[in-house]
Design an enzyme around this catalytic site. Structure first.
Site, short mmCIF file in Angstrom:
data_model
loop_
_atom_site.label_atom_id
_atom_site.label_comp_id
_atom_site.label_asym_id
_atom_site.label_seq_id
_atom_site.Cartn_x
_atom_site.Cartn_y
_atom_site.Cartn_z
CD GLU A 130 8.66 4.42 6.26
OE1 GLU A 130 8.15 4.42 7.38
OE2 GLU A 130 8.46 5.31 5.42
N GLY A 263 5.02 7.95 -3.06
CA GLY A 263 4.82 9.37 -3.31
C GLY A 263 5.98 10.20 -2.83
CB ALA A 264 7.12 12.05 -0.61
CG MET A 265 11.65 7.98 2.54
SD MET A 265 10.54 7.03 3.60
CE MET A 265 11.38 7.21 5.18
CG ASN A 267 14.71 10.02 3.30
OD1 ASN A 267 14.57 8.88 3.67
ND2 ASN A 267 14.51 10.39 2.05
CG HIS A 299 2.01 12.80 4.65
ND1 HIS A 299 0.88 12.19 5.13
CD2 HIS A 299 3.01 11.88 4.79
CE1 HIS A 299 1.17 10.97 5.55
NE2 HIS A 299 2.45 10.76 5.34
CD GLU A 300 6.38 12.40 2.90
OE1 GLU A 300 7.18 11.89 3.71
OE2 GLU A 300 5.37 11.79 2.49
CG HIS A 303 6.33 11.67 8.27
ND1 HIS A 303 5.84 10.79 9.20
CD2 HIS A 303 5.76 11.32 7.09
CE1 HIS A 303 5.01 9.94 8.60
NE2 HIS A 303 4.94 10.24 7.32
CD GLU A 322 3.58 7.08 6.95
OE1 GLU A 322 3.05 8.12 6.53
OE2 GLU A 322 4.78 6.82 6.76
#
Length: 863
Positions: A130, A263-265, A267, A299-300, A303, A322
């Site tokens: 991303e 911070g993070a992704m 996936n 948060h992740e 998503h 987001e």
């Protein structure tokens, strides 16, 4: 043809991917077969590819195979595949052979290095796609709307482990390599595909319903995974219940990567994290460090539905991903740890968004995006914090149950597909039976926010007026421009009116520029923005403000006191009230013991520290000691039995402020004594008595007052840290040392490889904001710009440039503009314009208030 949007003549349906990374040579080879749908006859396909060499192209169906040629456009990050015959409408199978590099830029398919427990350097390969970097790992239709199914296969060294979005369905040996095949994914966007290859170890799975949840890390760090597993499993259950939909994948792996740009992704099924955002020792971490880990994991996980299952159609709608994930992380963490008061502490994040959104160079939450660099620039406080704040305001306006039911309807209507803002409003409006677009479009599609002025007429009429808040004057308006004035915001106001000690709440939708309300006779006070969830500022007439200040601190909620101070500081910065009036107000909060209130007080003192003339700095230090000292004296250095976690964190914040910008010699001496005790306890293997929330403050105070010997000690500590959080404490302490020679050593380490490239830009940013080091740091940036541009991740370089906001003198401001113009620097979107305007605000504030501040401090010093 749009140079940034792919044609839809051909669209992907399924990718069969086979990748073979070489972690020694830092290269990879790949083969993919993409099932595509040709929607109209064509002799070419256009898709995305960057930093790849495509060596063979064929396309076929029903036994017919055509060979193609490749034309790469590196600037546009595209490849054009041409065929000798037209491809008819229908399904085709495109095969591409390609190769690329495992880069060191922390994007695409990249390499990450770390030292193992024996001190040897090890390499792993990871992905970060991303916003638009899947094209660096395999040729693809790299836009959110081109959703497809992915079936990856990774060919790796038998000693290594491979993780992807889905579970492994088979493993076998082939030519001395391990071939790992993964189950096909759901239909999803390219930016959510993930691979990690390297020496990895995992926790035992924790079952959340039918979903196995694990944390992965490099060997030796599994002891730091229990906290992440706890919040990971709680939030996954929480979201399944809230959304009313099962988790959309077969497993969930949380992977800690030593080098990670953000911070993070999110996936799907394989969330990747910076180590400090996932791995933590909950017995030695501060409350703030634990809160960050919990926030990021929640948060992740949020998503997986908002973003992965249902995805924005294009990057202008990034806020749908987001902002919702930020809103949902608050809900989940607040439900998990109610005593953390997460919605109250979110006020600090909301304040950061209000700060940027008060600029003329701000943008709307949903903002046009054309080029990839503009998409990258959307990952900011306006997308995350303003977006989440506006959603919280809507949640409170509609009611949490109605809001949740609207979210459920939206997700059910768009599973496995793409959606836009209008789809969300339609779902919420239908469930709430209210005109949601009419209320919300002004908040999403229009930049800025209103200032609500609160006054009295005839003593019993409440006057509410709104206008656009900006830090700098609108020169066009001042010149009498006849341009069309924007429509007023539709502002959901929650007003608490207290009369004879009894309070009542009034909910008003302010739709006009001004409105009047009757007040009861003998009213005591009026508070606008009760509960503190509105995304606007409030400016009270002096009489009404004084009535509220009489309630501080016991009869106003913490978030309401926070907003009162924060809005007053913003008013002083914008010239709406004199700075001296704000400084007098700070004295009214000396007895406050809320961490959030003190966060804005301390930040305002830091801002003045950067602005003040050097000769006046001792007087400002005395003011800080006057404001902060009583609280430190009351709280002491050691927690009391049964003390709230937020109070423990406040103690650390106050000690740090008093020992740095307060330059309190006694505090610095006590910090040295306690830190010496701490190091002795460590050597002896004892746990010691130093509270984890105080230890970082001790380190910061000692760095601020430290010499070369202390610097060397802290650098050794940084290199030998036992946890990611300890590593960060000592690393950023290096940016607090004042002597020029030590500033130079830290700057050199930011480009010589001694500091990870994920962290180095933030160290330079800290030095640009540090009064003693900012001029040396700025000269270093100018001299080494090309090196930094080459070494740093692009989002890291963007955040480093935020440091120019601390160069708050007229001479430095001119030099910043000159350098940017000469080097033609661009950061994407409106980011650079915002940094430069923030610098202008600071310099203008200094020019307007400097003399008055000097006189005020002189009076305080003489008392």
């Amino acid at each position: 043809m749009d140079p940034y949007r792919l044609p839809q003549t051909v669209v992907p349906i399924r990718y069969e991917l086979r990748l073979e990374p070489d972690l020694v040579a830092c290269t990879f080879t790949g083969v993919e077969t993409v099932t595509v749908e040709v929607r109209e006859p064509t002799v070419e396909m256009i898709l995305n590819a960057a930093e790849l060499e495509i060596t063979d192209v064929t396309v076929g169906r029903e036994g017919r195979v055509l060979r193609g040629s490749v034309e790469l456009d590196e600037a546009a990050e595209r490849c054009r595949l041409r065929f000798s015959e037209a491809l008819g409408v229908g399904t085709w199978h495109l095969r591409l052979d390609f190769k690329g590099i495992l880069n060191d830029k922390l994007r695409g398919f990249y390499r990450s290095t770390y030292q193992d427990q024996a001190g040897d350097s090890r390499v792993l390969a990871a992905t970060q796609f991303e916003a638009t970097d899947a094209r660096r790992a395999f040729p693809c239709w790299d836009e959110p709307a081109f959703k497809a199914v992915f079936t990856p296969t990774l060919v790796i060294d038998p000693a290594l482990t491979a993780v992807s979005n889905t579970p492994v369905i088979s493993e076998h040996r082939e030519d001395g390599k391990k071939v790992v095949r993964f189950r096909e994914t759901i239909r999803m966007s390219t930016y959510l595909v993930a691979f990690v290859v390297g020496p990895l170890e995992a926790t035992d799975p924790v079952m959340v319903g039918r979903t196995p949840l694990r944390v992965w890390c490099v060997p030796g760090k599994r002891r730091l995974t229990s906290f992440g597993l706890e919040i990971g499993s709680f939030s996954l259950r929480f979201f399944e219940e809230y959304y009313g939909l099962p988790y959309p994948a077969d497993k969930l792996d949380l992977l800690a990567i030593p080098d990670f740009a953000s911070g993070a992704m999110e996936n799907l099924g394989a969330i990747t994290f910076r180590e400090s955002a996932l791995l933590v020792d909950e017995h030695t971490a501060t409350h703030a460090e634990l809160e960050r880990v919990a926030d990021v994991i929640a948060h992740e996980n949020a998503h997986m539905w908002f973003g992965d299952l249902v995805t924005m159609s294009w990057w202008n709608g990034l806020w749908l991903n987001e902002a919702f994930a930020t809103f949902m992380e608050m809900l989940a963490v607040d439900a998990w740890k109610p005593d953390w008061q997460r919605w109250t502490t979110f006020g600090v994040s909301r304040a950061a968004a209000l700060s940027v959104d008060g600029l003329h160079s701000t943008r709307s939450i949903e903002y046009p995006v054309r080029a990839p660099k503009d998409a990258d620039a959307m990952f900011d406080v306006l997308t995350y914090e303003k977006g989440a704040s506006v959603l919280r305001m809507l949640d409170q306006y509609l009611g949490p149950e109605v809001f949740r039911n609207g979210v459920r309807a939206y997700l059910r209507a768009h599973v496995y597909a793409n959606a836009d803002t209008g789809d969300l409003w339609e779902a919420l409006g239908r469930v709430a039976q209210q005109p949601v677009p009419a209320v919300m479009n002004g908040w999403i599609f229009r930049p800025g926010y209103p200032l609500i002025s609160v006054g009295l007429a005839q003593g019993v009429r409440l006057v509410l007026a709104q206008r656009h808040f900006t830090y700098l004057p609108d020169t066009a308006a001042e010149a009498g421009s006849e341009r069309e004035r924007p429509e007023p915001w539709q502002v959901p106001l929650q007003i608490r009116i207290t009369t004879h000690g009894t309070s009542s709440t009034l909910r008003v939708l302010l739709t006009e520029t001004e409105t009047h309300l009757d007040l009861p006779e003998g009213f005591d006070s009026v508070l606008v923005n009760e509960g503190g969830h509105g995304f606007y500022r409030v400016h009270y007439a002096p009489e009404l403000l004084e009535r509220l200040l009489r309630l501080v601190p016991d009869r106003l909620a913490a978030i309401e006191r926070f907003n009162l101070v924060n809005d007053s500081w913003a008013g002083a910065t914008a010239g709406l009230i004199p700075l001296t009036e704000y400084l007098e107000l700070t004295a009214r909060f000396k007895s406050d013991r809320d961490r959030n209130v003190w966060a804005v007080l301390i930040e305002s003192f830091h801002a003045l520290h950067r602005l003040i003339m050097p000769a006046d700095r001792p007087a400002l230090e005395a003011l800080v000691r006057d404001r902060v000292g009583p609280a430190v004296a009351e709280l002491g250095w050691v927690p009391r039995a049964g003390e709230h976690e937020l109070t423990r964190q406040l103690r650390g914040d106050l000690i740090r402020a008093l020992g740095t910008i307060g330059n309190d010699r006694a505090v610095q001496a006590r910090a040295a004594e306690l830190y010496a005790e701490y190091t002795c306890d460590q050597i002896a293997g004892r746990s010691g008595d130093i509270d984890p929330n105080v230890l970082p403050a001790l380190i910061a105070v000692l760095a601020y007052a430290g010499d070369s010997a202390r610097y060397d000690e802290f650098f050794r500590r940084f290199r030998s840290a036992a946890t990611p959080q300890e590593e960060r404490r000592y690393l950023f302490a290096l940016a607090l040392f004042q002597p020029s020679a030590l500033v130079d050593r830290t700057l050199a380490r930011a480009i010589n490889g001694e500091v990870r490239m994920q962290d180095a830009p933030f160290v330079v940013r800290a030095l640009l904001l540090q009064v003693a080091g900012r001029e040396r740091a700025w000269e270093f940036v100018k001299q080494n710009w090309d090196t930094m541009d080459r070494l740093y991740p692009k989002n890291g370089l963007r955040r480093m440039c935020e440091g120019v906001t601390g160069l708050a003198t007229p001479e430095l401001e001119q030099d910043v503009h000159r350098f940017i113009a000469e080097r033609k620097i661009e950061l994407g979107g409106k980011t650079l314009d915002q940094y430069l305007e923030q610098l202008r605000v600071a310099v203008a504030f200094r020019a307007r208030e400097g003399a008055a501040l000097n006189r005020y401090l002189a009076r305080v010093a003489s008392r």
